[in-house]
Design a protein around this motif. Sequence first.
Motif, PDB file in Angstrom:
ATOM      1  N   MET A   1       0.839  -1.191   0.000  1.00  0.00           N
ATOM      2  CA  MET A   1       0.000   0.000   0.000  1.00  0.00           C
ATOM      3  C   MET A   1       0.884   1.255   0.000  1.00  0.00           C
ATOM      4  O   MET A   1       1.887   1.315   0.712  1.00  0.00           O
ATOM      5  CB  MET A   1      -0.896   0.019   1.242  1.00  0.00           C
ATOM      6  CG  MET A   1      -1.988  -1.033   1.233  1.00  0.00           C
ATOM      7  SD  MET A   1      -3.272  -0.651   0.034  1.00  0.00           S
ATOM      8  CE  MET A   1      -4.394  -2.042   0.324  1.00  0.00           C
ATOM      9  N   ASN A   2       0.496   2.248  -0.781  1.00  0.00           N
ATOM     10  CA  ASN A   2       1.182   3.527  -0.800  1.00  0.00           C
ATOM     11  C   ASN A   2       0.435   4.473   0.130  1.00  0.00           C
ATOM     12  O   ASN A   2      -0.619   5.009  -0.218  1.00  0.00           O
ATOM     13  CB  ASN A   2       1.224   4.088  -2.222  1.00  0.00           C
ATOM     14  CG  ASN A   2       1.986   5.397  -2.301  1.00  0.00           C
ATOM     15  OD1 ASN A   2       2.487   5.906  -1.295  1.00  0.00           O
ATOM     16  ND2 ASN A   2       2.082   5.952  -3.495  1.00  0.00           N
ATOM     17  N   LEU A   3       0.969   4.672   1.335  1.00  0.00           N
ATOM     18  CA  LEU A   3       0.262   5.476   2.318  1.00  0.00           C
ATOM     19  C   LEU A   3       0.198   6.956   1.934  1.00  0.00           C
ATOM     20  O   LEU A   3      -0.594   7.701   2.512  1.00  0.00           O
ATOM     21  CB  LEU A   3       0.921   5.316   3.692  1.00  0.00           C
ATOM     22  CG  LEU A   3       0.763   3.939   4.347  1.00  0.00           C
ATOM     23  CD1 LEU A   3       1.395   3.932   5.735  1.00  0.00           C
ATOM     24  CD2 LEU A   3      -0.702   3.543   4.438  1.00  0.00           C
ATOM     25  N   THR A   4       1.021   7.375   0.977  1.00  0.00           N
ATOM     26  CA  THR A   4       0.926   8.755   0.496  1.00  0.00           C
ATOM     27  C   THR A   4      -0.461   9.019  -0.061  1.00  0.00           C
ATOM     28  O   THR A   4      -1.006  10.119   0.061  1.00  0.00           O
ATOM     29  CB  THR A   4       1.990   9.021  -0.583  1.00  0.00           C
ATOM     30  OG1 THR A   4       3.288   8.768  -0.039  1.00  0.00           O
ATOM     31  CG2 THR A   4       1.924  10.463  -1.070  1.00  0.00           C
ATOM     32  N   GLU A   5      -1.071   7.995  -0.651  1.00  0.00           N
ATOM     33  CA  GLU A   5      -2.418   8.127  -1.196  1.00  0.00           C
ATOM     34  C   GLU A   5      -3.462   8.248  -0.092  1.00  0.00           C
ATOM     35  O   GLU A   5      -4.620   8.564  -0.364  1.00  0.00           O
ATOM     36  CB  GLU A   5      -2.735   6.935  -2.099  1.00  0.00           C
ATOM     37  CG  GLU A   5      -1.812   6.839  -3.314  1.00  0.00           C
ATOM     38  CD  GLU A   5      -2.112   5.628  -4.169  1.00  0.00           C
ATOM     39  OE1 GLU A   5      -2.937   4.794  -3.718  1.00  0.00           O
ATOM     40  OE2 GLU A   5      -1.552   5.511  -5.267  1.00  0.00           O
ATOM     41  N   TYR A   6      -3.061   7.985   1.138  1.00  0.00           N
ATOM     42  CA  TYR A   6      -3.960   8.120   2.285  1.00  0.00           C
ATOM     43  C   TYR A   6      -3.581   9.326   3.150  1.00  0.00           C
ATOM     44  O   TYR A   6      -3.952   9.393   4.310  1.00  0.00           O
ATOM     45  CB  TYR A   6      -3.943   6.841   3.123  1.00  0.00           C
ATOM     46  CG  TYR A   6      -4.704   5.705   2.476  1.00  0.00           C
ATOM     47  CD1 TYR A   6      -6.039   5.462   2.780  1.00  0.00           C
ATOM     48  CD2 TYR A   6      -4.082   4.882   1.535  1.00  0.00           C
ATOM     49  CE1 TYR A   6      -6.731   4.430   2.179  1.00  0.00           C
ATOM     50  CE2 TYR A   6      -4.770   3.851   0.922  1.00  0.00           C
ATOM     51  CZ  TYR A   6      -6.100   3.626   1.253  1.00  0.00           C
ATOM     52  OH  TYR A   6      -6.793   2.598   0.638  1.00  0.00           O
ATOM     53  N   GLY A   7      -2.843  10.274   2.562  1.00  0.00           N
ATOM     54  CA  GLY A   7      -2.552  11.515   3.266  1.00  0.00           C
ATOM     55  C   GLY A   7      -1.226  11.549   4.004  1.00  0.00           C
ATOM     56  O   GLY A   7      -0.983  12.479   4.780  1.00  0.00           O
ATOM     57  N   LEU A   8      -0.366  10.575   3.787  1.00  0.00           N
ATOM     58  CA  LEU A   8       0.924  10.554   4.486  1.00  0.00           C
ATOM     59  C   LEU A   8       1.797  11.733   4.063  1.00  0.00           C
ATOM     60  O   LEU A   8       1.922  12.026   2.874  1.00  0.00           O
ATOM     61  CB  LEU A   8       1.650   9.239   4.186  1.00  0.00           C
ATOM     62  CG  LEU A   8       3.014   9.038   4.862  1.00  0.00           C
ATOM     63  CD1 LEU A   8       2.861   9.007   6.378  1.00  0.00           C
ATOM     64  CD2 LEU A   8       3.667   7.761   4.344  1.00  0.00           C
ATOM     65  N   THR A   9       2.390  12.409   5.050  1.00  0.00           N
ATOM     66  CA  THR A   9       3.268  13.550   4.793  1.00  0.00           C
ATOM     67  C   THR A   9       4.653  13.285   5.367  1.00  0.00           C
ATOM     68  O   THR A   9       4.849  12.352   6.158  1.00  0.00           O
ATOM     69  CB  THR A   9       2.697  14.825   5.440  1.00  0.00           C
ATOM     70  OG1 THR A   9       2.683  14.647   6.877  1.00  0.00           O
ATOM     71  CG2 THR A   9       1.281  15.103   4.954  1.00  0.00           C
ATOM     72  N   ASN A  10       5.614  14.114   4.983  1.00  0.00           N
ATOM     73  CA  ASN A  10       6.966  13.969   5.512  1.00  0.00           C
ATOM     74  C   ASN A  10       7.000  14.163   7.022  1.00  0.00           C
ATOM     75  O   ASN A  10       7.776  13.505   7.726  1.00  0.00           O
ATOM     76  CB  ASN A  10       7.906  14.964   4.831  1.00  0.00           C
ATOM     77  CG  ASN A  10       8.201  14.606   3.386  1.00  0.00           C
ATOM     78  OD1 ASN A  10       8.176  13.433   3.016  1.00  0.00           O
ATOM     79  ND2 ASN A  10       8.470  15.602   2.558  1.00  0.00           N
ATOM     80  N   HIS A  11       6.163  15.062   7.526  1.00  0.00           N
ATOM     81  CA  HIS A  11       6.129  15.290   8.976  1.00  0.00           C
ATOM     82  C   HIS A  11       5.677  14.034   9.714  1.00  0.00           C
ATOM     83  O   HIS A  11       6.255  13.675  10.752  1.00  0.00           O
ATOM     84  CB  HIS A  11       5.189  16.448   9.295  1.00  0.00           C
ATOM     85  CG  HIS A  11       5.054  16.708  10.763  1.00  0.00           C
ATOM     86  ND1 HIS A  11       6.069  17.255  11.525  1.00  0.00           N
ATOM     87  CD2 HIS A  11       4.019  16.477  11.626  1.00  0.00           C
ATOM     88  CE1 HIS A  11       5.676  17.356  12.780  1.00  0.00           C
ATOM     89  NE2 HIS A  11       4.432  16.885  12.870  1.00  0.00           N
ATOM     90  N   ILE A  12       4.674  13.347   9.178  1.00  0.00           N
ATOM     91  CA  ILE A  12       4.209  12.112   9.812  1.00  0.00           C
ATOM     92  C   ILE A  12       5.299  11.052   9.759  1.00  0.00           C
ATOM     93  O   ILE A  12       5.528  10.319  10.734  1.00  0.00           O
ATOM     94  CB  ILE A  12       2.922  11.616   9.119  1.00  0.00           C
ATOM     95  CG1 ILE A  12       1.800  12.633   9.309  1.00  0.00           C
ATOM     96  CG2 ILE A  12       2.493  10.263   9.679  1.00  0.00           C
ATOM     97  CD1 ILE A  12       0.574  12.339   8.474  1.00  0.00           C
ATOM     98  N   ILE A  13       5.986  10.966   8.626  1.00  0.00           N
ATOM     99  CA  ILE A  13       7.080   9.990   8.485  1.00  0.00           C
ATOM    100  C   ILE A  13       8.165  10.253   9.528  1.00  0.00           C
ATOM    101  O   ILE A  13       8.672   9.322  10.176  1.00  0.00           O
ATOM    102  CB  ILE A  13       7.664  10.050   7.062  1.00  0.00           C
ATOM    103  CG1 ILE A  13       6.631   9.578   6.042  1.00  0.00           C
ATOM    104  CG2 ILE A  13       8.928   9.205   6.962  1.00  0.00           C
ATOM    105  CD1 ILE A  13       7.060   9.752   4.600  1.00  0.00           C
ATOM    106  N   GLN A  14       8.529  11.515   9.714  1.00  0.00           N
ATOM    107  CA  GLN A  14       9.560  11.868  10.692  1.00  0.00           C
ATOM    108  C   GLN A  14       9.121  11.543  12.111  1.00  0.00           C
ATOM    109  O   GLN A  14       9.913  11.049  12.928  1.00  0.00           O
ATOM    110  CB  GLN A  14       9.900  13.345  10.564  1.00  0.00           C
ATOM    111  CG  GLN A  14      10.581  13.709   9.256  1.00  0.00           C
ATOM    112  CD  GLN A  14      10.700  15.208   9.047  1.00  0.00           C
ATOM    113  OE1 GLN A  14      10.303  16.002   9.900  1.00  0.00           O
ATOM    114  NE2 GLN A  14      11.233  15.613   7.901  1.00  0.00           N
TER     115      GLN A  14
END
Length: 249
Positions: A1-14
């Motif tokens: 799954m590509n979580l970017t398609e579910y609103g994932l941002t760089n801030h959340i990743i960090q």
Amino acid sequence: MNLTEYGLTNHIIQTAAEFPNEQLARVTEQHRDLYQVIAETGILQAQVSGKFQHTALMTTDFPAVGDWVMVTPPTAENGQAIIHRILPRTSALMRGAAGSDGAGQIIAANLDTVFICMSLNADFNVRRVERYLTIAWESGAMPVIVLTKADLCEDLPQKLAELSEVAIGVDVVTCSAKQNEGYEQLRQYTDNNQTVAFVGSSGVGKSTLINGLMGQDVFATKEIREDDDKGRHTTTFRQLLKLPTGGES
């Protein structure tokens, strides 16, 4: 799954990187104490950990649809993923709870836009929109008023004038499912995988709007009642859906 398609941002990743032994996921459904989450590995059924449940003080401390959470995957002993923590929320759409603690209940979290839906038939009520606007502004998300069933309205300019008194600076989108109008304007708010929520009274056409944006009948719909011009309540749960054109609702 590509979580970017579910609103994932760089801030959340960090933020998620602070917990290397856990997996990032987003809550897509809630059924009492059980949750459905979407992770890179796919859709998982989940529950909160015992520690989480013990330390939670209020209902708002528990996960809600739209929350980003850290989980450990299912094991042979437990067929469900375990939610260990909620990442900080950027917004939280809430309503008052019936209990005595006054904590309220989270309808959805991490929203970019709240669509306040109201029909343009006999159910039109400016004071109700005003109350929803207060809730939306307090959530931290941007409100947008969505007027449904425009094909039933014979005095649209008058109703828009009434709304303008309480909706200063708020976008207003007029829709008609029967005439397939308004969907392109709504899709503008889902660009760049933005997350939107639909709120409004029962029967105003929220399910019909979502079906139109999804391009398929995800939710059941019913015709308005002839005796009082009101819609019929059809949807009773909260769910995060990925729109085919991008964005979540």
